[in-house]
Write an enzyme that holds these catalytic residues in place. Sequence first.
Site, PDB file in Angstrom:
ATOM      1  CG  ASP A 328      -1.817   1.187   1.320  1.00 60.73           C
ATOM      2  OD1 ASP A 328      -2.652   1.339   0.404  1.00 60.73           O
ATOM      3  OD2 ASP A 328      -1.703   1.972   2.277  1.00 60.73           O
ATOM      4  CD  GLU A 381      -2.392   2.481  -3.472  1.00 61.89           C
ATOM      5  OE1 GLU A 381      -3.374   3.209  -3.676  1.00 61.89           O
ATOM      6  OE2 GLU A 381      -1.839   2.405  -2.367  1.00 61.89           O
TER       7      GLU A 381
END
Length: 643
Positions: A328, A381
């Site tokens: 993330d 990401e």
Amino acid sequence: MSKNKLTEKPTEFQNVEAYSLLSDFDIGLFMSGKHYKLYEKLGSHVVKNQEVLGTYFAVWAPNAETVSVIGDFNGWNKTSHQLFPRWDSSGIWEGWISNIGNGEVYKYAIKSKIGGQELEKGDPFALRWEESPKTASVVWDTWYEWDDSDWMSKRKKANSLDAPMSVYEIHLGSWKRDPSNNDRRLGYREIADTLVPYIKEMGFTHVEFMPIMQHPYEPSWGYQITGYFAASSRFGTPQDFMYLVEQLHKNDIGVLLDWVPSHYPGDANGIYRFDGSALYEHEDPREGYHPDWKSYIFNYGRYEVRSFLISNALFWLDRFHADGLRVDAVASMLYRDYSRNDGEWIPNMFGGRENLEVISLFKELNEEIYKNYPDVQTIAEESTAFPGVTKPTYLNGLGFGMKWMMGWMNDTLRYFAKDPMHRKWHQDDLTFSTVYAFSENFMLPLSHDEVVYGKNSLLNKMPGDEWQKFANLRLLYTYMFTHPGTKLLFMGGEFGQAEEWNFLNSLDWHLLEYDNHKGISNLVKEINHIYKSEPALYDKQFSPEGFAWLDTTDRENCVVYYQRKGLDENVLIILNLTPVPRPGYRIGVPENKTYKEIFNSDKSEFWGSGISNTKIKTEKITSHGQAQSIEISLPPLGAIILK
């Protein structure tokens, strides 16, 4: 097991044995940032000492004056069970307490050298925590008799870069709740009973769980973690989650986990200022505080913190058989000035904005993951044009397996949100992605981030009346599944969830009773099948050799078509991006063969109008720069795949 090098046991430690699982070699690795299995050494571990069963505790707290274990077993007495400081300079406190084991609730009571602060902290390496709002750690283990050897032996093929990967992203707390009581979450085992057959029926190859690590604040969706080594106690025990993973594996479904090394909350029981100092984070808020999420940033240059993070990533691959990690907020880590104004950040040693410590961490992380688990994937990401995210580290890349294609997502959703009568002026939004599509190994994400905070559901992003909204969504999915790259779709999107995602509620499963939503579900099932069964759609999914635009010039009619090329066979994809059916539409084709329609987003079982094509013969009529062409009927707001 080596004993601590203590010459004499002080009387104040009368209830704790000087016992250690840590060797000098372990300490050397830890302090140099190279201990990648810290979870085997730090935390709490039930072990025998001189044939007596008890629990060994070890915790890193170099600025502590005293550390004791408190819990129900001693009435939360801060003085009765004090740990020993190691003789070396590691800052680790440890000891063994007899006659306590799995299920024991505990915390560390820490008196800091800094201002005499008295703290009560959960265990950073705890394998289980109490269910929120309680905040104590629980002595536990990760023993499980796995029954997924068949999957583990063949997952290298399923997870490879030349395999189809269609990922179903899920938030466990809101995928499905108790049908008779929406306030009650289903547990890991209950979810397994319905989720596993559902994913198999829908045809997804993998599931990606939004963070399942222990997090106290439910509105964070799991992205504010306090227990990095524990599966969320909201849904059951670690073994219950292992059962869910196992059931997915036994049905040939891979498991990806969201991993959050970018920030953590300032909860009093968490790792923030763990021993009264900025132990895991930076002291200076220009480096240690995240303004967007009001949380704290790891000190990526501190060796002990690097050991913590890399150990944590490997832990989920090791103990929980995860098939990959989606990392993330990578962009927020790579840039020191991310979401900061001038004067709010500190340049690197060369005066630049790149976080050099993070770059080296990612390289080391990916090298260790792929060395130990070569049959998994790491997925970044990363929303910027940072170079070489998915390039190997030996080519000076970061070493990730894949990267989310955020540019494709933004351009595509912006294009599809436009009224079809205006789309002809914006065709570049649709086609621009292929300019850079092969610069990285891209995954196309339609994730949870696109259906919250007033952004609307995917269905209600689409323009037009009810029929056109559904037709546009079917068209969007067909475009996505035929575009180069792997795929990710957030839960609810597969049946046209009408409302924005709400983490407190179950998805609107009742919508499947309606033909229009059932049509979306039927389309997703079939497009998943086509994607997996047509090698042209994945053989060369990260190579320019696997894709060719055949025509993008018909802006007036908003028709584009392209070719996907496999090792042995090719397919053609034609998109009609307006609600006008186009019978007798001629397109040039690269091969003088008979074509058949193998997919049509306008099928009546998808709630389409039913315009289709049967066997299509090639004619020696020049068109679109090709020596031969075919004549087809294009459905309104429809896509067809020809072979």
